[in-house]
Scaffold this motif. Structure first.
Motif, short mmCIF file in Angstrom:
data_model
loop_
_atom_site.label_atom_id
_atom_site.label_comp_id
_atom_site.label_asym_id
_atom_site.label_seq_id
_atom_site.Cartn_x
_atom_site.Cartn_y
_atom_site.Cartn_z
N GLN A 30 0.84 -1.20 0.00
CA GLN A 30 0.00 0.00 0.00
C GLN A 30 0.88 1.26 0.00
O GLN A 30 1.92 1.31 0.66
CB GLN A 30 -0.89 -0.01 1.24
CG GLN A 30 -1.87 1.16 1.34
CD GLN A 30 -2.72 1.05 2.60
OE1 GLN A 30 -2.74 0.01 3.27
NE2 GLN A 30 -3.41 2.12 2.94
N ILE A 31 0.46 2.26 -0.74
CA ILE A 31 1.15 3.55 -0.77
C ILE A 31 0.41 4.52 0.14
O ILE A 31 -0.80 4.69 0.01
CB ILE A 31 1.23 4.12 -2.20
CG1 ILE A 31 2.04 3.18 -3.11
CG2 ILE A 31 1.86 5.51 -2.20
CD1 ILE A 31 2.04 3.57 -4.57
N VAL A 32 1.15 5.11 1.08
CA VAL A 32 0.53 6.01 2.04
C VAL A 32 1.29 7.34 2.06
O VAL A 32 2.45 7.42 1.66
CB VAL A 32 0.54 5.42 3.47
CG1 VAL A 32 -0.33 4.18 3.53
CG2 VAL A 32 1.97 5.12 3.92
N THR A 33 0.62 8.37 2.51
CA THR A 33 1.25 9.68 2.68
C THR A 33 1.60 9.87 4.14
O THR A 33 0.78 9.58 5.03
CB THR A 33 0.31 10.82 2.23
OG1 THR A 33 0.00 10.64 0.84
CG2 THR A 33 0.97 12.18 2.42
N GLU A 60 16.35 2.16 3.09
CA GLU A 60 15.14 2.19 2.27
C GLU A 60 14.73 3.62 1.92
O GLU A 60 13.64 3.86 1.42
CB GLU A 60 13.98 1.51 3.02
CG GLU A 60 14.13 0.01 3.20
CD GLU A 60 14.03 -0.76 1.89
OE1 GLU A 60 13.51 -0.20 0.90
OE2 GLU A 60 14.46 -1.93 1.86
N ALA A 61 15.64 4.57 2.17
CA ALA A 61 15.30 5.98 2.00
C ALA A 61 15.45 6.49 0.58
O ALA A 61 14.80 7.47 0.19
CB ALA A 61 16.15 6.84 2.95
N SER A 62 16.29 5.83 -0.25
CA SER A 62 16.52 6.36 -1.59
C SER A 62 17.09 5.30 -2.51
O SER A 62 17.77 4.37 -2.06
CB SER A 62 17.50 7.54 -1.51
OG SER A 62 17.85 8.00 -2.79
N LEU A 63 16.81 5.46 -3.81
CA LEU A 63 17.41 4.57 -4.81
C LEU A 63 18.88 4.86 -4.99
O LEU A 63 19.68 3.97 -5.29
CB LEU A 63 16.71 4.77 -6.17
CG LEU A 63 15.63 3.78 -6.57
CD1 LEU A 63 15.08 4.12 -7.94
CD2 LEU A 63 16.15 2.36 -6.55
N GLN A 79 5.45 13.24 2.16
CA GLN A 79 5.55 12.58 0.86
C GLN A 79 4.98 11.17 0.96
O GLN A 79 4.50 10.75 2.02
CB GLN A 79 6.99 12.54 0.38
CG GLN A 79 7.92 11.59 1.11
CD GLN A 79 9.24 11.49 0.37
OE1 GLN A 79 10.00 12.45 0.31
NE2 GLN A 79 9.52 10.33 -0.21
N GLN A 80 5.05 10.45 -0.15
CA GLN A 80 4.48 9.11 -0.19
C GLN A 80 5.52 8.06 0.20
O GLN A 80 6.72 8.22 -0.07
CB GLN A 80 3.92 8.80 -1.58
CG GLN A 80 2.68 9.61 -1.93
CD GLN A 80 2.08 9.19 -3.25
OE1 GLN A 80 2.78 8.92 -4.22
NE2 GLN A 80 0.75 9.13 -3.30
N PHE A 81 5.03 6.99 0.80
CA PHE A 81 5.87 5.87 1.22
C PHE A 81 5.17 4.57 0.83
O PHE A 81 3.94 4.51 0.74
CB PHE A 81 6.09 5.88 2.74
CG PHE A 81 6.75 7.13 3.26
CD1 PHE A 81 8.11 7.18 3.44
CD2 PHE A 81 5.98 8.26 3.56
CE1 PHE A 81 8.72 8.33 3.93
CE2 PHE A 81 6.59 9.41 4.05
CZ PHE A 81 7.96 9.45 4.23
N LEU A 82 5.96 3.53 0.63
CA LEU A 82 5.42 2.20 0.35
C LEU A 82 5.55 1.34 1.60
O LEU A 82 6.62 1.30 2.22
CB LEU A 82 6.20 1.55 -0.80
CG LEU A 82 5.75 0.15 -1.23
CD1 LEU A 82 4.39 0.22 -1.93
CD2 LEU A 82 6.78 -0.49 -2.16
N VAL A 93 4.74 0.16 11.50
CA VAL A 93 4.74 -0.23 10.09
C VAL A 93 6.09 0.13 9.48
O VAL A 93 6.61 1.22 9.74
CB VAL A 93 3.61 0.51 9.32
CG1 VAL A 93 3.71 0.24 7.82
CG2 VAL A 93 2.25 0.08 9.84
N LYS A 94 6.65 -0.79 8.71
CA LYS A 94 7.94 -0.52 8.06
C LYS A 94 7.69 0.07 6.68
O LYS A 94 6.88 -0.44 5.90
CB LYS A 94 8.75 -1.81 7.94
CG LYS A 94 10.19 -1.58 7.47
CD LYS A 94 10.98 -2.89 7.52
CE LYS A 94 12.41 -2.69 7.08
NZ LYS A 94 13.16 -3.98 7.11
N LEU A 95 8.39 1.16 6.38
CA LEU A 95 8.16 1.92 5.15
C LEU A 95 9.39 1.94 4.25
O LEU A 95 10.51 1.67 4.69
CB LEU A 95 7.78 3.36 5.50
CG LEU A 95 6.62 3.55 6.49
CD1 LEU A 95 6.53 5.00 6.91
CD2 LEU A 95 5.31 3.08 5.85
#
Length: 296
Positions: A30-33, A60-63, A79-82, A93-95
């Protein structure tokens, strides 16, 4: 008239139940803000509307390369997180931003493939088989056969080069690109019928000579060499020789370019008798004969 206050108190358990009733259900994928509320050495805590904060691990912060989260994600940033792990026993919850960026990057690349789009990517490494590139944040590979410059791999590291997609498979994390086809597409889009170009004879076949120029290759058919019959192409041209040719047709859908030197002749057989003079006077000769091209 006085207003009486309710004697019924709102207990801590009532508050917890009310909060639970308005809590969100979060699922992996799920994508959440969310809003950044706190930084730690190993990640950041994010308010996503849950009973407890979500956690964004630093890896998990950046590509791209990981920088200080306080710089890339200042407190208060929204911003959005997965979601990559459901709530644990503490409700956390892990994002991930990195995996969300990956998901979006694959979608962008699939669009590029559907449109046969030429786009730029950066060369990050090289080996004997080709070069590794970064395309929309993802790692891809350009085989040696798909490079314009096949002999200077290390010299490409750090440079940005145009590419098109050859193969894309998200399930196998496979991304194959071509610099050569991108150069061809770009060069072909700039060619026009009747254009005079200078190229090098790359190979000779019984049916004609292939001429390379500007990152593309065109065919000079044996019947387009001269108005006079040519029995042996090697008697007119040699492989590696630089010549001038006129673009007769560009077929981008079939990746074909048709060329001619016959149109540069002022009389039959000049290409066989004195090709050097024909090439020296090519511009003037083409101007004189250009109408023949449109009548053909």
């Amino acid at each position: 008239m006085s207003v009486q206050r309710s004697s019924q108190s709102f207990s801590a358990s009532d508050f917890a139940n009310a909060l639970a009733a308005h809590d969100y259900e979060f699922n992996v994928g799920q994508i959440v803000t969310g809003k950044v509320v706190q930084h730690e050495s190993d990640g950041s805590y994010i308010d996503i509307g849950a009973k407890s904060l979500g956690f964004l691990p630093i890896d998990e912060a950046s590509l791209g390369s990981t920088k200080r989260l306080s710089e890339t994600l200042p407190i208060g940033t929204e911003q959005q997180f997965l979601i990559i792990r459901e709530q644990n026993e503490d409700g956390e919850v892990k994002l991930s931003i990195r995996r969300l960026q990956m998901k979006l990057a694959w979608d962008i690349l699939l669009t590029y493939q559907a449109e046969s789009k030429v786009f730029d990517c950066r060369v990050v490494n090289a080996n004997k088989g080709g070069v590794v590139v970064e395309a929309e944040g993802l790692r891809g590979f350009i085989p040696r056969s798909h490079l314009v410059d096949k002999n200077n791999f290390t010299g490409l590291i750090g440079k940005t080069i145009p590419v098109v997609l050859v193969e894309i498979d998200e399930s196998r994390n496979k991304l194959i690109l071509s610099n050569r086809l991108a150069a061809q597409a770009s060069a072909m889009s700039q060619l026009t019928k009747g254009q005079l170009v200078t190229g090098k004879v790359s190979s000779i076949r019984p049916f004609g000579a292939f001429v390379d120029f500007g990152g593309v290759s065109g065919l000079l058919h044996v019947k387009e060499i001269s108005q006079k019959y040519v029995s042996d192409i090697t008697s007119v041209f040699k492989e590696g020789e630089t010549i001038k040719v006129v673009v007769m047709e560009v077929d981008e859908s079939r990746n074909r370019i048709s060329l001619s030197t016959k149109i540069l002749e002022l009389h039959q057989g000049e290409m066989l008798e004195n090709s050097a003079q024909v090439f020296e006077e090519a511009e003037a000769r083409l101007e004189k004969n250009i109408s023949k091209l449109w009548d053909a």
